[in-house]
Design a protein around this motif. Structure first.
Motif, PDB file in Angstrom:
ATOM      1  N   TYR A   1      31.265  17.440 -83.760  1.00 18.18           N
ATOM      2  CA  TYR A   1      30.370  17.880 -84.836  1.00 18.18           C
ATOM      3  C   TYR A   1      30.646  17.110 -86.122  1.00 18.18           C
ATOM      4  CZ  TYR A   1      28.268  20.966 -88.345  1.00 18.18           C
ATOM      5  OH  TYR A   1      27.526  21.464 -89.395  1.00 18.18           O
ATOM      6  N   VAL A   2      31.913  17.037 -86.510  1.00 16.20           N
ATOM      7  CA  VAL A   2      32.277  16.335 -87.746  1.00 16.20           C
ATOM      8  C   VAL A   2      31.944  14.853 -87.628  1.00 16.20           C
ATOM      9  CG1 VAL A   2      34.209  15.675 -89.235  1.00 16.20           C
ATOM     10  CG2 VAL A   2      34.034  18.027 -88.377  1.00 16.20           C
ATOM     11  N   ALA A   3      32.264  14.255 -86.481  1.00 16.02           N
ATOM     12  CA  ALA A   3      31.970  12.835 -86.282  1.00 16.02           C
ATOM     13  C   ALA A   3      30.467  12.573 -86.375  1.00 16.02           C
ATOM     14  CB  ALA A   3      32.516  12.368 -84.930  1.00 16.02           C
ATOM     15  N   GLU A   4      29.687  13.443 -85.766  1.00  9.90           N
ATOM     16  CA  GLU A   4      28.228  13.281 -85.803  1.00  9.90           C
ATOM     17  C   GLU A   4      27.699  13.407 -87.226  1.00  9.90           C
ATOM     18  OE1 GLU A   4      25.887  14.397 -82.035  1.00  9.90           O
ATOM     19  OE2 GLU A   4      25.379  15.982 -83.451  1.00  9.90           O
ATOM     20  N   GLN A   5      28.200  14.396 -87.954  1.00 12.21           N
ATOM     21  CA  GLN A   5      27.752  14.619 -89.325  1.00 12.21           C
ATOM     22  C   GLN A   5      28.136  13.465 -90.257  1.00 12.21           C
ATOM     23  OE1 GLN A   5      25.928  17.377 -90.672  1.00 12.21           O
ATOM     24  NE2 GLN A   5      25.560  17.702 -88.487  1.00 12.21           N
ATOM     25  N   MET A   6      29.274  12.824 -89.978  1.00 10.48           N
ATOM     26  CA  MET A   6      29.768  11.774 -90.870  1.00 10.48           C
ATOM     27  C   MET A   6      29.463  10.364 -90.368  1.00 10.48           C
ATOM     28  SD  MET A   6      33.379  13.422 -92.231  1.00 10.48           S
ATOM     29  CE  MET A   6      33.512  12.225 -93.577  1.00 10.48           C
ATOM     30  N   GLY A   7      28.750  10.269 -89.254  1.00 10.48           N
ATOM     31  CA  GLY A   7      28.351   8.959 -88.743  1.00 10.48           C
ATOM     32  C   GLY A   7      29.453   8.192 -88.054  1.00 10.48           C
ATOM     33  N   PHE A   8      30.480   8.901 -87.542  1.00  9.44           N
ATOM     34  CA  PHE A   8      31.563   8.258 -86.810  1.00  9.44           C
ATOM     35  C   PHE A   8      31.178   8.133 -85.328  1.00  9.44           C
ATOM     36  CE2 PHE A   8      34.627  10.518 -89.943  1.00  9.44           C
ATOM     37  CZ  PHE A   8      34.370   9.560 -90.912  1.00  9.44           C
ATOM     38  N   PRO A   9      31.868   7.272 -84.568  1.00 11.09           N
ATOM     39  CA  PRO A   9      31.609   7.180 -83.129  1.00 11.09           C
ATOM     40  C   PRO A   9      31.903   8.512 -82.439  1.00 11.09           C
ATOM     41  CG  PRO A   9      32.943   5.332 -83.892  1.00 11.09           C
ATOM     42  CD  PRO A   9      32.891   6.302 -85.023  1.00 11.09           C
ATOM     43  N   THR A  10      31.014   8.952 -81.581  1.00 11.99           N
ATOM     44  CA  THR A  10      31.222  10.210 -80.850  1.00 11.99           C
ATOM     45  C   THR A  10      30.219  10.335 -79.720  1.00 11.99           C
ATOM     46  OG1 THR A  10      31.333  12.633 -81.035  1.00 11.99           O
ATOM     47  CG2 THR A  10      29.700  11.521 -82.397  1.00 11.99           C
ATOM     48  N   SER A  11      30.574  11.103 -78.715  1.00 11.63           N
ATOM     49  CA  SER A  11      29.581  11.570 -77.749  1.00 11.63           C
ATOM     50  C   SER A  11      28.751  12.653 -78.424  1.00 11.63           C
ATOM     51  CB  SER A  11      30.283  12.128 -76.502  1.00 11.63           C
ATOM     52  OG  SER A  11      30.970  11.095 -75.823  1.00 11.63           O
ATOM     53  N   PRO A  12      27.564  12.951 -77.904  1.00 16.08           N
ATOM     54  CA  PRO A  12      26.710  13.952 -78.558  1.00 16.08           C
ATOM     55  C   PRO A  12      27.412  15.304 -78.693  1.00 16.08           C
ATOM     56  CG  PRO A  12      25.462  12.750 -76.892  1.00 16.08           C
ATOM     57  CD  PRO A  12      26.896  12.338 -76.731  1.00 16.08           C
ATOM     58  N   TYR A  13      27.301  15.883 -79.876  1.00 15.73           N
ATOM     59  CA  TYR A  13      27.895  17.193 -80.117  1.00 15.73           C
ATOM     60  C   TYR A  13      27.389  18.215 -79.105  1.00 15.73           C
ATOM     61  CZ  TYR A  13      28.389  21.807 -82.271  1.00 15.73           C
ATOM     62  OH  TYR A  13      28.637  23.134 -82.494  1.00 15.73           O
ATOM     63  N   ALA A  14      26.089  18.194 -78.804  1.00 16.96           N
ATOM     64  CA  ALA A  14      25.516  19.172 -77.869  1.00 16.96           C
ATOM     65  C   ALA A  14      26.154  19.048 -76.488  1.00 16.96           C
ATOM     66  CB  ALA A  14      24.004  18.980 -77.773  1.00 16.96           C
ATOM     67  N   SER A  15      26.452  17.824 -76.055  1.00 13.62           N
ATOM     68  CA  SER A  15      27.065  17.619 -74.738  1.00 13.62           C
ATOM     69  C   SER A  15      28.521  18.065 -74.728  1.00 13.62           C
ATOM     70  CB  SER A  15      26.968  16.143 -74.343  1.00 13.62           C
ATOM     71  OG  SER A  15      25.623  15.752 -74.192  1.00 13.62           O
TER      72      SER A  15
END
Length: 401
Positions: free
Chosen positions: A82-96
């Motif tokens: 969630y934090v990575a997604e919100q801040m534009g960091f590399p991540t797999s989808p939060y929903a997944s």
């Protein structure tokens, strides 16, 4: 110096802090437990719950971090995504990541996508009466679990409906969202499968499957006491398991990150994915994997979180015979010492660390949070490894007074 926020400072999470420091990053740990040992290793510490995603996001923004890591913690994995997604960091989808971290949603997803999966359903605690009306559609025995816990805490196998209330109450003690799942028991063929893996741009490029070991004489026989490598099934089973995991990762659009696996096969070699945790395994799994393959899964986890290139990672087959072992007590009392057979100590013991100290009041082993210490072991042959891991009471015993 770039800053990395690490979620959790438990004993099993210290390797991620140490590795990040060696890689030249400024390390920041948050954890709600005031006595977590990781705070003494990190450069900074903040008392923030790793499951409070908005509080962690606020902390991350205030500190202007450059990446966030969830290592060896199921509950913190959605927060990191969630934090990575919100801040534009590399991540797999939060929903997944969130789906993989909730047992009832994960089972439902597997069923809808034609994976082998036991009959399962989740309920909120206040839906207990409704569950009792439907329980006749299940074939006993069944497993009762919190949907959102880790370390096998609150997990029970029951044989008749009369045991449900006590089992659900026990599960609720470990569920933050106050939901439980009931699933039909899958009789395993051979050992339950454990181990870690890593995907790069969604492709499972590395995995190291292990045999999972349990203490059948323990209070909770579903809490792992250790793993041993390599998994003792033929290559076709390894490949089939790899393919099923890859199909799941593709469906969920997973990116570059580590995973912890729990799976079973039946006597027809059908694969049942019990857990695919979107994070590294605890219990020193990454460290034993390094001994067996030379692959530093901790370093790759840090690299992925910080946006570094992980494309050089590839499959390496394990060499030799290795295991981890969680030192535990079958009864509560005052800890005195750990007895270790001298031949075993000389021949098999590679690393040994105790968390408990003489005089400490200790609890019986009902979950991984009651681990007293850890061992990394090596063996000359598969037969020796499996024999000793399945009968560790002959070689290692906790003495209480």
């Amino acid at each position: 110096m770039k800053k990395v926020l690490l979620l959790g400072g438990s004993l099993f999470q210290i390797p991620s802090i140490e590795t990040a420091k060696k890689m030249g990053y400024h390390t920041i740990v948050c954890d709600y437990l005031p006595d977590n040992p990781g705070q003494h290793v990190a450069d900074e510490f903040y008392s923030v719950s790793t499951t409070d995603k908005e509080a962690v996001l606020a902390l991350a923004r205030r500190l202007s971090i450059d990446g966030i890591v969830c290592y060896a913690s199921d509950p913190a994995a959605p927060t990191a995504a969630y934090v990575a997604e919100q801040m534009g960091f590399p991540t797999s989808p939060y929903a997944s990541v969130e789906l993989l971290s909730n047992k009832d949603r994960f089972r439902d997803f597997l069923a809808k996508n034609n994976f082998h999966v036991p009959k399962a359903k989740g309920w909120a605690y206040e839906e207990f009466a409704q569950m009792m009306e439907e329980i006749h559609t299940f074939t006993f025995p069944v497993m009762v679990k919190p949907v959102d816990s880790s370390g096998s805490k609150g997990v029970k196998k029951i044989d008749d409906p009369g045991q449900l209330k006590a089992a659900v109450d026990a599960a609720m003690a470990y569920s933050r969202c106050k939901r439980f799942i009931i699933e039909e028991y899958v009789e395993k063929y051979g050992y339950q499968i454990a181990g870690d893996g890593f995907s790069v741009d969604g492709k499972l490029v590395f995995r190291c499957f292990a045999n999972e070991h349990f203490d059948s004489s323990g209070i909770n026989p579903y809490v792992p006491i250790g793993e041993s490598w390599p998994y003792n099934m033929p290559k076709r089973v390894h490949d089939k398991l790899h393919d099923e995991i890859q199909r799941l990762l593709t469906l969920l659009d997973m990116k570059t990150q580590a995973y912890n696996f729990d799976a079973r096969i039946d006597d027809k070699e059908n694969i049942y994915l019990m857990e695919v945790g979107p994070r590294n395994g605890g219990n020193l799994i990454a460290q034993v994997t390094d001994y067996a393959t030379g692959v530093d899964m901790v370093a790759y986890t840090i690299k992925a979180a910080m946006g570094e290139d992980c494309s050089d990672l590839h499959m390496v087959e394990p060499k030799g015979f290795w295991s981890n072992y969680m030192i535990h007590s079958l009864k509560a009392g005052k800890f005195k010492e750990v007895w270790i057979d001298e031949n075993f100590r000389r021949k098999n013991l590679v690393e040994f660390q105790m968390q408990a100290k003489p005089g400490d009041e200790i609890q019986a082993f009902t979950g991984s949070n009651q681990t007293l210490g850890t061992m990394i072991l090596t063996f000359d042959a598969e037969e020796e490894m499996l024999e000793k891991m399945d009968h560790m009471e002959n070689w290692v015993r906790v003495i209480t007074e």
